[in-house]
Design a protein around this motif. Structure first.
Motif, PDB file in Angstrom:
ATOM      1  N   TRP A 132      44.694  74.163   2.567  1.00 36.61           N
ATOM      2  CA  TRP A 132      43.628  73.174   2.730  1.00 36.61           C
ATOM      3  C   TRP A 132      42.786  73.433   3.972  1.00 36.61           C
ATOM      4  O   TRP A 132      42.040  72.566   4.405  1.00 36.61           O
ATOM      5  N   GLY A 133      42.908  74.591   4.551  1.00 32.63           N
ATOM      6  CA  GLY A 133      42.125  74.922   5.733  1.00 32.63           C
ATOM      7  C   GLY A 133      42.947  74.812   6.999  1.00 32.63           C
ATOM      8  O   GLY A 133      43.755  73.887   7.150  1.00 32.63           O
ATOM      9  N   GLY A 134      42.737  75.732   7.924  1.00 33.92           N
ATOM     10  CA  GLY A 134      43.533  75.777   9.134  1.00 33.92           C
ATOM     11  C   GLY A 134      42.784  75.484  10.409  1.00 33.92           C
ATOM     12  O   GLY A 134      43.296  75.733  11.508  1.00 33.92           O
ATOM     13  N   SER A 135      41.572  74.925  10.313  1.00 37.57           N
ATOM     14  CA  SER A 135      40.898  74.496  11.533  1.00 37.57           C
ATOM     15  C   SER A 135      41.576  73.232  12.045  1.00 37.57           C
ATOM     16  O   SER A 135      42.304  72.552  11.317  1.00 37.57           O
ATOM     17  N   ALA A 136      41.336  72.911  13.307  1.00 35.69           N
ATOM     18  CA  ALA A 136      42.023  71.768  13.918  1.00 35.69           C
ATOM     19  C   ALA A 136      41.746  70.466  13.180  1.00 35.69           C
ATOM     20  O   ALA A 136      42.653  69.667  12.927  1.00 35.69           O
ATOM     21  N   ASP A 137      40.476  70.228  12.798  1.00 41.40           N
ATOM     22  CA  ASP A 137      40.169  68.970  12.116  1.00 41.40           C
ATOM     23  C   ASP A 137      40.723  68.952  10.696  1.00 41.40           C
ATOM     24  O   ASP A 137      41.098  67.892  10.182  1.00 41.40           O
ATOM     25  N   GLN A 138      40.803  70.124  10.052  1.00 43.17           N
ATOM     26  CA  GLN A 138      41.394  70.176   8.712  1.00 43.17           C
ATOM     27  C   GLN A 138      42.896  69.911   8.765  1.00 43.17           C
ATOM     28  O   GLN A 138      43.449  69.218   7.903  1.00 43.17           O
ATOM     29  N   ILE A 139      43.544  70.469   9.776  1.00 46.54           N
ATOM     30  CA  ILE A 139      44.978  70.198   9.946  1.00 46.54           C
ATOM     31  C   ILE A 139      45.208  68.723  10.238  1.00 46.54           C
ATOM     32  O   ILE A 139      46.131  68.098   9.706  1.00 46.54           O
ATOM     33  N   GLN A 140      44.356  68.140  11.068  1.00 45.73           N
ATOM     34  CA  GLN A 140      44.469  66.712  11.376  1.00 45.73           C
ATOM     35  C   GLN A 140      44.340  65.878  10.102  1.00 45.73           C
ATOM     36  O   GLN A 140      45.105  64.931   9.893  1.00 45.73           O
ATOM     37  N   GLN A 141      43.386  66.234   9.262  1.00 49.47           N
ATOM     38  CA  GLN A 141      43.198  65.505   8.004  1.00 49.47           C
ATOM     39  C   GLN A 141      44.449  65.590   7.137  1.00 49.47           C
ATOM     40  O   GLN A 141      44.899  64.594   6.568  1.00 49.47           O
ATOM     41  N   THR A 142      45.036  66.783   7.058  1.00 50.12           N
ATOM     42  CA  THR A 142      46.236  66.965   6.238  1.00 50.12           C
ATOM     43  C   THR A 142      47.408  66.173   6.797  1.00 50.12           C
ATOM     44  O   THR A 142      48.129  65.502   6.049  1.00 50.12           O
ATOM     45  N   VAL A 143      47.600  66.240   8.122  1.00 45.22           N
ATOM     46  CA  VAL A 143      48.712  65.511   8.738  1.00 45.22           C
ATOM     47  C   VAL A 143      48.504  64.002   8.588  1.00 45.22           C
ATOM     48  O   VAL A 143      49.442  63.256   8.263  1.00 45.22           O
ATOM     49  N   ALA A 144      47.294  63.555   8.791  1.00 39.48           N
ATOM     50  CA  ALA A 144      47.021  62.117   8.764  1.00 39.48           C
ATOM     51  C   ALA A 144      47.228  61.513   7.377  1.00 39.48           C
ATOM     52  O   ALA A 144      47.820  60.441   7.238  1.00 39.48           O
ATOM     53  N   HIS A 145      46.743  62.205   6.345  1.00 40.19           N
ATOM     54  CA  HIS A 145      46.718  61.583   5.011  1.00 40.19           C
ATOM     55  C   HIS A 145      47.624  62.257   3.988  1.00 40.19           C
ATOM     56  O   HIS A 145      47.742  61.769   2.864  1.00 40.19           O
ATOM     57  N   GLY A 146      48.265  63.354   4.377  1.00 40.17           N
ATOM     58  CA  GLY A 146      49.257  63.950   3.498  1.00 40.17           C
ATOM     59  C   GLY A 146      48.674  64.711   2.322  1.00 40.17           C
ATOM     60  O   GLY A 146      47.460  64.860   2.178  1.00 40.17           O
ATOM     61  N   ILE A 147      49.577  65.174   1.479  1.00 36.46           N
ATOM     62  CA  ILE A 147      49.224  65.917   0.275  1.00 36.46           C
ATOM     63  C   ILE A 147      49.804  65.186  -0.932  1.00 36.46           C
ATOM     64  O   ILE A 147      51.010  64.960  -1.007  1.00 36.46           O
ATOM     65  N   ARG A 148      48.935  64.788  -1.838  1.00 38.99           N
ATOM     66  CA  ARG A 148      49.358  64.095  -3.068  1.00 38.99           C
ATOM     67  C   ARG A 148      50.242  62.885  -2.748  1.00 38.99           C
ATOM     68  O   ARG A 148      51.186  62.580  -3.465  1.00 38.99           O
TER      69      ARG A 148
END
Length: 288
Positions: free
Chosen positions: A145-161
Motif C-alpha cells: 500500500w505504499g512505503g512513504s511515511a504518510d502511507q505507512i501512517q494511513q495503514t497503521v491508523a486504519h488497518g487493512i480490511r
C-alpha cells in the motif's frame, strides 16, 4: 612475669596455639590497618544516623539528611517527562513528514515507536519486523500500500480490511477457480512465476501471459509491477507473502488468501500511530 612462649628466632611471643609443633606468632596488626578498621566503624555509625538505615515495623529510620532514593527516582522521572513533553506536543501537532524532516523529533518518534512496536506489533510481524508467511516483512522495500511515511501512517491508523474502521485499506483478489479452467490457472501461474525465477515448463509462459493480460493486468498492471492504490502486489520482485513457485501461486489464484490488520488509531491514538509510522519507515525500506 608472662608465661607466654617466645619464639627463639624472632623473639616474638606466640599466641599459645600449637598445631603439630607449629606455633603462631602473636604479631600486632599494622597501625594503618587498625586505624582504617576504626574509621570504617565510625563511618558506618555516621551513615546510619545520616541516611535511612534501620528497618522498623512499618518503614525505616529517615536519617538526619532526609534522603530518599524513591524521591530521587520520582524527581528524575518527573524531569524526564517534563523534557519529553515538548517533543510529544510537537509530534502530536506536526505531520509525519515534518516529524521525519526534524532530526530531533525523528529520533524521539522512532524510539517511542520502537517501544510501541514491541508491545503491539511483534506478534504478527516478528521482533525484528522480519514478518512471516502471511505477515509482511517491514524491513524490505516491497510495500503493498505504499512505503512513504504518510502511507505507512494511513495503514497503521486504519488497518487493512478492518471492517470496524470506515477508512480501512480494502481490496480483495477474487477467486479464479470458477473463472479459469485448470489449464489456464497452470499457464498464468507459470507466467507469474517466470517473472522472478526459472520455471518447470517454459512452454506455458506465453499462453499464461495472455491469460494474465485478460484477467490480472487490470489490478497488477500490464508489467505485473502491482498497484499500491489497490494493494495489488508487485509480481516481479521474488517477494511472496504466501509462498513462491507455480504451485503456491496457483493455489492463490484459485482461492486467494487475504490478511486483516487491525486499525490502531482508536486503540493507541494519533501520536502513537505517528511514532509507529516513523519507526517502521526507519527500518530501511521506507520510501521518500
Amino acid at each position: 612475669m608472662s608465661d607466654k612462649h617466645v619464639d627463639e628466632i624472632s623473639g616474638v611471643p606466640t599466641t599459645g596455639h600449637e598445631w603439630d609443633g607449629i606455633r603462631e606468632l602473636d604479631n600486632p596488626m599494622p597501625r594503618w590497618w587498625v586505624w582504617t578498621f576504626y574509621t570504617t566503624i565510625v563511618w558506618a555509625l555516621l551513615y546510619a544516623v545520616a541516611y535511612p538505615a534501620w528497618p522498623l515495623l512499618t518503614g525505616s529510620t529517615e536519617g538526619l539528611l532526609g534522603y530518599s532514593s524513591r524521591s530521587e527516582v520520582r524527581s528524575d522521572l518527573a524531569a524526564a517527562d517534563n523534557a519529553k513533553s515538548g517533543y510529544m506536543t510537537a509530534i502530536k501537532e506536526k505531520s509525519i513528514d515534518d516529524i521525519i524532516a526534524d532530526e530531533d523529533l525523528r529520533t524521539v518518534a522512532v524510539a517511542a515507536g520502537g517501544a510501541a512496536f514491541k508491545m503491539n506489533c511483534v506478534q504478527c510481524h516478528g521482533s525484528g519486523a522480519e514478518g512471516s508467511k502471511g505477515f509482511p516483512n517491514l524491513n524490505d522495500d516491497d510495500w503493498l500500500w505504499g512505503g512513504s511515511a504518510d502511507q505507512i501512517q494511513q495503514t497503521v491508523a486504519h488497518g487493512i480490511r478492518f471492517t470496524k474502521d470506515g477508512e480501512t485499506r480494502d481490496s480483495i483478489m477474487p477467486p479464479f477457480a470458477d473463472v479459469l479452467d485448470g489449464d489456464q490457472i497452470s499457464q498464468v501461474s507459470t507466467f507469474v512465476a517466470s517473472l522472478s525465477a526459472p520455471v518447470h515448463n517454459a512452454s506455458l509462459v506465453e499462453p499464461g501471459k495472455t491469460v494474465f493480460a485478460e484477467n490480472c493486468a487490470a489490478c497488477h498492471g500490464d508489467n505485473a509491477k502491482g498497484n499500491k492504490e489497490m494493494g495489488a502486489p508487485d509480481l516481479t520482485d521474488a517477494i511472496w507473502l504466501y509462498g513462491s513457485g507455480e504451485d503456491a501461486i496457483a493455489a492463490q489464484v484459485r482461492a486467494p488468501r487475504v490478511g486483516v490488520m487491525p486499525a490502531w488509531d482508536a486503540r493507541l491514538g494519533e501520536t502513537a500511530v505517528k511514532e509507529l509510522a516513523a519507526f517502521v519507515h526507519s527500518l530501511g525500506g521506507g520510501e521518500k
